[in-house]
Design a protein around this motif. Structure first.
Motif, PDB file in Angstrom:
ATOM      1  N   PHE A 138       1.169 -24.293  16.239  1.00  0.00           N
ATOM      2  CA  PHE A 138      -0.230 -23.961  16.506  1.00  0.00           C
ATOM      3  C   PHE A 138      -0.300 -22.458  16.737  1.00  0.00           C
ATOM      4  O   PHE A 138       0.511 -21.915  17.498  1.00  0.00           O
ATOM      5  CB  PHE A 138      -0.679 -24.735  17.752  1.00  0.00           C
ATOM      6  CG  PHE A 138      -2.064 -24.422  18.235  1.00  0.00           C
ATOM      7  CD1 PHE A 138      -3.155 -24.500  17.389  1.00  0.00           C
ATOM      8  CD2 PHE A 138      -2.275 -24.077  19.566  1.00  0.00           C
ATOM      9  CE1 PHE A 138      -4.435 -24.233  17.854  1.00  0.00           C
ATOM     10  CE2 PHE A 138      -3.547 -23.821  20.034  1.00  0.00           C
ATOM     11  CZ  PHE A 138      -4.633 -23.892  19.181  1.00  0.00           C
ATOM     12  N   TRP A 143      -9.541 -21.285  11.773  1.00  0.00           N
ATOM     13  CA  TRP A 143      -9.662 -22.544  11.032  1.00  0.00           C
ATOM     14  C   TRP A 143      -8.940 -23.687  11.748  1.00  0.00           C
ATOM     15  O   TRP A 143      -9.370 -24.844  11.655  1.00  0.00           O
ATOM     16  CB  TRP A 143      -9.184 -22.406   9.585  1.00  0.00           C
ATOM     17  CG  TRP A 143      -7.700 -22.386   9.356  1.00  0.00           C
ATOM     18  CD1 TRP A 143      -6.928 -21.297   9.095  1.00  0.00           C
ATOM     19  CD2 TRP A 143      -6.803 -23.517   9.355  1.00  0.00           C
ATOM     20  NE1 TRP A 143      -5.610 -21.671   8.940  1.00  0.00           N
ATOM     21  CE2 TRP A 143      -5.507 -23.037   9.080  1.00  0.00           C
ATOM     22  CE3 TRP A 143      -6.979 -24.889   9.542  1.00  0.00           C
ATOM     23  CZ2 TRP A 143      -4.392 -23.854   9.006  1.00  0.00           C
ATOM     24  CZ3 TRP A 143      -5.857 -25.723   9.472  1.00  0.00           C
ATOM     25  CH2 TRP A 143      -4.586 -25.202   9.205  1.00  0.00           C
ATOM     26  N   GLU A 144      -7.850 -23.359  12.455  1.00  0.00           N
ATOM     27  CA  GLU A 144      -7.133 -24.395  13.188  1.00  0.00           C
ATOM     28  C   GLU A 144      -8.018 -24.980  14.289  1.00  0.00           C
ATOM     29  O   GLU A 144      -8.035 -26.204  14.506  1.00  0.00           O
ATOM     30  CB  GLU A 144      -5.856 -23.823  13.802  1.00  0.00           C
ATOM     31  CG  GLU A 144      -4.839 -23.320  12.774  1.00  0.00           C
ATOM     32  CD  GLU A 144      -3.666 -22.624  13.440  1.00  0.00           C
ATOM     33  OE1 GLU A 144      -3.159 -23.139  14.463  1.00  0.00           O
ATOM     34  OE2 GLU A 144      -3.254 -21.552  12.965  1.00  0.00           O
ATOM     35  N   TRP A 147     -10.897 -27.015  12.669  1.00  0.00           N
ATOM     36  CA  TRP A 147     -10.401 -28.285  12.135  1.00  0.00           C
ATOM     37  C   TRP A 147     -10.408 -29.365  13.209  1.00  0.00           C
ATOM     38  O   TRP A 147     -10.835 -30.494  12.976  1.00  0.00           O
ATOM     39  CB  TRP A 147      -8.981 -28.105  11.581  1.00  0.00           C
ATOM     40  CG  TRP A 147      -8.212 -29.392  11.502  1.00  0.00           C
ATOM     41  CD1 TRP A 147      -7.374 -29.916  12.454  1.00  0.00           C
ATOM     42  CD2 TRP A 147      -8.238 -30.359  10.442  1.00  0.00           C
ATOM     43  NE1 TRP A 147      -6.862 -31.132  12.044  1.00  0.00           N
ATOM     44  CE2 TRP A 147      -7.382 -31.436  10.807  1.00  0.00           C
ATOM     45  CE3 TRP A 147      -8.887 -30.408   9.215  1.00  0.00           C
ATOM     46  CZ2 TRP A 147      -7.176 -32.536  10.006  1.00  0.00           C
ATOM     47  CZ3 TRP A 147      -8.675 -31.520   8.404  1.00  0.00           C
ATOM     48  CH2 TRP A 147      -7.832 -32.566   8.794  1.00  0.00           C
ATOM     49  N   TYR A 148      -9.957 -29.014  14.406  1.00  0.00           N
ATOM     50  CA  TYR A 148      -9.781 -30.024  15.446  1.00  0.00           C
ATOM     51  C   TYR A 148     -11.034 -30.239  16.289  1.00  0.00           C
ATOM     52  O   TYR A 148     -11.252 -31.344  16.795  1.00  0.00           O
ATOM     53  CB  TYR A 148      -8.606 -29.615  16.341  1.00  0.00           C
ATOM     54  CG  TYR A 148      -8.002 -30.744  17.138  1.00  0.00           C
ATOM     55  CD1 TYR A 148      -7.743 -31.987  16.575  1.00  0.00           C
ATOM     56  CD2 TYR A 148      -7.655 -30.563  18.474  1.00  0.00           C
ATOM     57  CE1 TYR A 148      -7.167 -33.016  17.304  1.00  0.00           C
ATOM     58  CE2 TYR A 148      -7.071 -31.586  19.219  1.00  0.00           C
ATOM     59  CZ  TYR A 148      -6.833 -32.811  18.629  1.00  0.00           C
ATOM     60  OH  TYR A 148      -6.262 -33.829  19.360  1.00  0.00           O
ATOM     61  N   CYS A 270      -2.404 -30.356  15.032  1.00  0.00           N
ATOM     62  CA  CYS A 270      -1.888 -29.092  14.491  1.00  0.00           C
ATOM     63  C   CYS A 270      -1.396 -29.366  13.072  1.00  0.00           C
ATOM     64  O   CYS A 270      -0.208 -29.652  12.862  1.00  0.00           O
ATOM     65  CB  CYS A 270      -0.755 -28.558  15.359  1.00  0.00           C
ATOM     66  SG  CYS A 270      -1.250 -28.217  17.059  1.00  0.00           S
ATOM     67  N   THR A 274      -0.062 -24.974   9.103  1.00  0.00           N
ATOM     68  CA  THR A 274       0.312 -23.862   9.979  1.00  0.00           C
ATOM     69  C   THR A 274       1.823 -23.717  10.067  1.00  0.00           C
ATOM     70  O   THR A 274       2.362 -22.605   9.996  1.00  0.00           O
ATOM     71  CB  THR A 274      -0.300 -24.046  11.376  1.00  0.00           C
ATOM     72  OG1 THR A 274      -1.724 -24.048  11.253  1.00  0.00           O
ATOM     73  CG2 THR A 274       0.106 -22.928  12.315  1.00  0.00           C
TER      74      THR A 274
END
Length: 318
Positions: A138, A143-144, A147-148, A270, A274
């Motif tokens: 992570f 964007w990470e 996304w979540y 995650c 990544t």
């Protein structure tokens, strides 16, 4: 093939609190054999705190491991405090703890947010790191987070997502992290707690490939949820106080550090992209994609590879 699993339960041989400034006291504990190979365990969240199983991913005969509750969570004080609680405060705390134990260098182990903190620490102090063992990568890229907490994982868990968005009026759902921030920092404890419960539940129920009450139940306690949600959201609102993509951008600083990256193929919290991006930026590290596994440390295939890595590094190398 028999999968490696946790070493037997173990109690700390020493523990205490370290004053780290601005009123913060960090709880620490040490397990294993005094004077053996030094290592530090970085827990997830941010705000997740320690659990007894985290002590059990190292051979206690060959390691001297320091574990600590990061600022504001677990047994650290003040509880759920957001002031003077940033990535770089924690990096400085790791250095203070290293000096406290008298280690010139140590192995750094971190998963999820702990992988972010491990990367930040190793990139700032590469000379202090003998090896890196990372799981569920992570890096706090925008964007990470989206996304979540906005759109992505929501498509895979629509029923759980419905519970997550329920406390937020439709007009505020365009930025769920900001909407939760307003509630998690409310002056009304009931509002804070209600938001914390749903924030923590969302993560607790989506980090294993299949439902696992042994994992998710830990997220339901009021005190745990309050620290976890407040601190995690605080870090995400501020993108970890890092430049966009900084941890991938600066991965070249890790080139001379032996490393292992362990990633579950079906990690929803995650996503594997990544870990793959980190591997491309740091090809010297061993990269292990674990089929049929999600995010949590306790996922059997993930745990197997992590313990294989710590065992191998206990011998002094790859």
């Amino acid at each position: 093939m028999t999968l490696r699993t946790y070493y037997p339960e173990i109690e700390p041989y020493a523990s205490g609190h370290l004053e780290v400034g601005n009123g913060h006291q960090v709880y620490w504990e040490r397990v294993g054999t005094p004077g053996a190979k030094p290592a530090v365990f970085l827990h997830g969240g941010p705000g997740g705190g320690l659990s007894p199983n985290q002590r059990r991913v190292f051979d206690p005969a060959r390691y001297d491991v320091l574990l600590f509750d990061q600022r504001g969570c677990g047994k650290s004080q003040p509880f759920a405090e957001l002031e003077h609680n940033t990535t770089w405060d924690l990096v400085a705390d790791i250095e203070r703890l290293r000096e406290m134990v008298g280690a010139d260098q140590w192995l750094v182990f971190g998963g999820s947010w702990g992988s972010s903190l491990a990367l930040a620490y190793a990139q700032k102090h590469p000379e202090r790191v003998t090896e890196l063992v990372l799981r569920g990568i992570f890096t706090l890229r925008r964007w990470e987070l989206l996304w979540y907490y906005q759109h992505g994982a929501s498509l895979l868990f629509p029923d759980k997502w419905q519970r997550f968005i329920a406390p937020i009026p439709p007009a505020e759902r365009g930025d769920m992290i900001a909407a939760y921030r307003r509630r998690l920092t409310s002056a009304d404890r009931d509002i804070r707690l209600g938001a914390a419960r749903e924030w923590a539940r969302w993560e607790g129920e989506t980090i294993t490939l299949l439902p696992d009450p042994q994992v998710s139940d830990a997220f339901y306690g009021e005190e745990y949820a309050l620290a976890f949600a407040r601190i995690e959201n605080h870090y995400f609102v501020h993108a970890g106080w890092m430049d966009e993509g900084q941890l991938i951008r600066d991965a070249g600083k890790l080139r001379d550090i032996p490393g292992v990256i362990v990633q579950g193929r079906y990690d929803i919290a995650c996503p594997p992209q990544t870990a793959w991006d980190l591997h491309q930026a740091w090809p010297e590290a061993e990269f292990i994609m674990v089929e049929g596994q999600g995010h949590a440390l306790s996922q059997p295939g993930i745990l197997n590879h992590l313990i294989e890595a710590t065992d191998r590094f206990a011998g002094g190398g790859m």
